[in-house]
Design a protein around this motif. Structure first.
Motif, short mmCIF file in Angstrom:
data_model
loop_
_atom_site.label_atom_id
_atom_site.label_comp_id
_atom_site.label_asym_id
_atom_site.label_seq_id
_atom_site.Cartn_x
_atom_site.Cartn_y
_atom_site.Cartn_z
N UNK A 41 0.83 -1.19 0.00
CA UNK A 41 0.00 0.00 0.00
C UNK A 41 0.87 1.25 0.00
N UNK A 42 1.91 1.27 0.82
CA UNK A 42 2.77 2.45 0.86
C UNK A 42 3.55 2.60 -0.44
N UNK A 90 4.12 5.80 -5.25
CA UNK A 90 4.09 5.93 -6.71
C UNK A 90 3.07 6.99 -7.13
N UNK A 91 1.87 6.91 -6.55
CA UNK A 91 0.82 7.86 -6.91
C UNK A 91 1.20 9.28 -6.52
N UNK A 92 1.83 9.44 -5.36
CA UNK A 92 2.27 10.77 -4.92
C UNK A 92 3.33 11.31 -5.89
N UNK A 93 4.29 10.48 -6.25
CA UNK A 93 5.34 10.91 -7.19
C UNK A 93 4.75 11.28 -8.53
N UNK A 94 3.81 10.49 -9.01
CA UNK A 94 3.18 10.77 -10.30
C UNK A 94 2.38 12.07 -10.24
N UNK A 150 11.05 3.09 -11.89
CA UNK A 150 11.54 1.98 -11.08
C UNK A 150 10.37 1.23 -10.44
N UNK A 151 9.39 1.97 -9.95
CA UNK A 151 8.21 1.33 -9.35
C UNK A 151 7.47 0.49 -10.38
N UNK A 152 7.32 1.01 -11.58
CA UNK A 152 6.64 0.26 -12.64
C UNK A 152 7.42 -0.99 -13.04
N UNK A 153 8.74 -0.88 -13.10
CA UNK A 153 9.57 -2.03 -13.43
C UNK A 153 9.44 -3.12 -12.35
#
Length: 85
Positions: free
Chosen positions: A11-12, A17-21, A57-60
């Motif tokens: 969840x974190x 990821x959502x915050x960065x996006x 990196x998160x997506x990878x």
């Protein structure tokens, strides 16, 4: 049914990821307006590159987890990948 111990970490990671996006989208919107000074534009660009790399990196990592989960030869349980630094 109880959630696995890795659920808060997942969840974190999703929240990060959502915050960065979101932050990246806001930076792009500011830069597109064209009202930033050169120094502000450069700082925003540098921050944007860092955010882009974090998102990539998160997506990878997510793609690797999906591949592992879909692999018929993989063990029944998968553990999250530790992000590389």
């Amino acid at each position: 049914m109880a959630k696995p111990a890795s659920a808060p970490a997942e969840t974190s990671a999703v929240a990060a990821f959502e915050h960065s996006l979101d932050e990246l989208e806001q930076l792009v919107a500011k830069m597109e307006v064209g009202e930033l000074s050169l120094d502000e534009s450069l700082a925003s660009f540098e921050r944007g590159i860092g955010l882009y790399r974090q998102c990539q990196q998160s997506l990878e990592q997510a793609e690797l987890r999906v591949r592992l989960l879909l692999d018929p030869d993989a063990p029944d349980s998968a553990e999250p990948f530790a992000p590389e630094r």
